[in-house]
Design a protein around this motif. Structure first.
Motif, PDB file in Angstrom:
ATOM      1  N   ALA A   5       8.705  33.715  -2.654  1.00 29.93           N
ATOM      2  CA  ALA A   5       8.854  34.028  -1.288  1.00 29.93           C
ATOM      3  C   ALA A   5       9.709  33.185  -0.422  1.00 29.93           C
ATOM      4  N   VAL A  50      10.683  31.593   2.445  1.00 29.66           N
ATOM      5  CA  VAL A  50       9.837  30.978   3.344  1.00 29.66           C
ATOM      6  C   VAL A  50      10.735  30.633   4.498  1.00 29.66           C
ATOM      7  N   GLN A  73      10.130  32.496   7.864  1.00 25.60           N
ATOM      8  CA  GLN A  73       8.803  32.637   8.059  1.00 25.60           C
ATOM      9  C   GLN A  73       8.128  31.619   8.980  1.00 25.60           C
ATOM     10  N   TRP A 131       1.435  27.556   1.481  1.00 24.84           N
ATOM     11  CA  TRP A 131       2.478  28.281   1.101  1.00 24.84           C
ATOM     12  C   TRP A 131       1.888  29.866   0.911  1.00 24.84           C
ATOM     13  N   SER A 170       3.249  32.687   3.134  1.00 27.96           N
ATOM     14  CA  SER A 170       3.985  33.812   2.389  1.00 27.96           C
ATOM     15  C   SER A 170       3.268  35.229   2.282  1.00 27.96           C
ATOM     16  N   ASP A 225       1.132  35.497  -0.284  1.00 24.39           N
ATOM     17  CA  ASP A 225       1.414  35.598  -1.802  1.00 24.39           C
ATOM     18  C   ASP A 225       0.126  36.090  -2.477  1.00 24.39           C
TER      19      ASP A 225
END
Length: 267
Positions: free
Chosen positions: A65, A67, A70, A92, A96, A98
Motif C-alpha cells: 500500500a 502510505v 495517506q 500500517w 492502509s 489492508d
C-alpha cells in the motif's frame, strides 16, 4: 523439552454444498481449471458459507500500500503491552485499510502472543499462544499433504506473512480457523491429550521459549478461542499477520516498515 504431539491435518473438501470442510479457495481453483461442477458448487456453497463473500488475496501477499499519501493512523491497543514490531504492522493495517474492513489478527512469534483486532483497529483481546517448535518463517513445500510422522523437527515452523484466514474443520471435525490451509496451519484450542507436554502450563508461564511445541499450528486457551477468535471469524474471512522471527520485518512487511519510518518511529 517434551516431544510435541501432532497437529491434525486438514479435512478434504466436502462433496456437497455447505460450509463444513469446504474451502472457498478450492472452489476458485476448480473454476480456474474450467471445471463446470466447481462453478455449480460455488453457487450453492458461497451464500451459505459467507453472506457477504470477499475475494481473498493470495496467501503470503505482502501488499504494498502506498502510505506516502495517506494520513497515518494508529491501532488502539487499549494499554495492552505489545512489541514495536506488532505496533508497526497494526498501524500500517489501519492506515492502509489492508484488512479490507475485516477482523484481523497479529501473531508476534518472538513473544508468542496473539492480538485480535476489530475491523476499526481497536484491540478486542490478546493472549499468549503456543506455536511451531522450530524457528523459521517459511513452510516446507508440500508439508500440508505429508504424513505427520514424516515431518522433521526442523520443519515444524509457523510461517510468517499475510494470510487470508477462514473458519473450517480439521480431519476429526473440530472447528478451527485456517491460516494456511495448504500448509495445514490453523489456529485452534489448546490440546491437552498428552499430559506430559504440559501445554496448559506452557501457556501460563511467563517465558516464551516453552511456548514452542506444535507442528506449526497456533494453540490458544479454550476460552479465548471460544469467546474472542471464533466470534470474529464466524462464517467470515479475516486477515492474519504473522510477524517474522528470523527475517527482518522490513522484508516480510515492507510497507509497514515504510510507514513506521514516515511516522518517525512513533509506534
Amino acid at each position: 523439552m517434551p516431544a510435541p504431539v501432532p497437529d491434525l491435518q486438514p479435512q478434504p473438501a466436502a462433496a456437497g454444498p455447505g460450509p463444513s470442510g469446504t474451502r472457498r479457495s478450492d472452489i476458485f481453483d476448480g473454476i480456474k481449471q474450467g471445471v463446470l461442477w466447481g462453478a455449480a458448487i460455488a453457487v450453492l456453497v458461497l451464500p451459505l458459507f459467507r453472506p457477504n463473500p470477499v475475494a481473498p488475496t493470495p496467501v503470503h501477499a505482502a501488499v504494498q500500500a502506498d502510505v506516502s499519501r495517506q494520513t497515518p493512523r494508529f491501532a488502539d491497543f487499549g494499554g495492552e503491552p505489545a512489541s514495536a514490531e506488532a505496533r508497526e504492522v497494526a498501524n500500517w493495517v489501519v492506515t492502509s485499510g489492508d484488512n479490507r474492513k475485516l477482523f484481523f489478527v497479529i501473531l508476534d512469534k518472538l513473544n508468542t502472543k496473539v492480538f485480535v483486532f476489530e475491523p476499526s483497529g481497536k484491540l478486542r483481546s490478546a493472549t499468549p499462544v503456543l506455536i511451531g517448535a522450530a524457528r523459521g518463517d517459511d513452510s516446507v513445500d508440500g508439508i500440508g499433504g505429508r504424513p505427520i510422522a514424516l515431518v522433521q523437527p526442523q520443519e515444524r515452523t509457523t510461517p510468517a506473512g499475510r494470510f487470508v484466514a477462514e473458519p473450517g474443520r480439521n480431519a476429526t471435525g473440530e472447528d478451527v480457523v485456517w491460516v494456511d490451509y495448504d500448509a495445514a496451519v490453523s489456529m485452534h484450542r489448546v490440546r491437552t491429550t498428552e499430559p506430559k507436554e504440559r501445554r496448559l502450563e506452557r501457556l501460563a508461564s511467563s517465558t516464551t521459549e516453552d511456548n514452542r511445541i506444535s507442528y506449526g499450528c497456533i494453540n490458544m486457551p479454550v476460552a479465548f478461542f471460544e469467546n474472542v477468535l471464533k466470534p470474529a471469524f464466524n462464517a467470515s474471512y479475516g486477515v492474519v499477520y504473522v510477524l517474522p522471527e528470523v527475517k527482518p520485518l522490513a522484508e516480510v512487511f515492507p510497507a509497514a516498515h515504510a510507514l513506521a519510518l514516515k511516522q518517525g518511529g512513533a509506534v
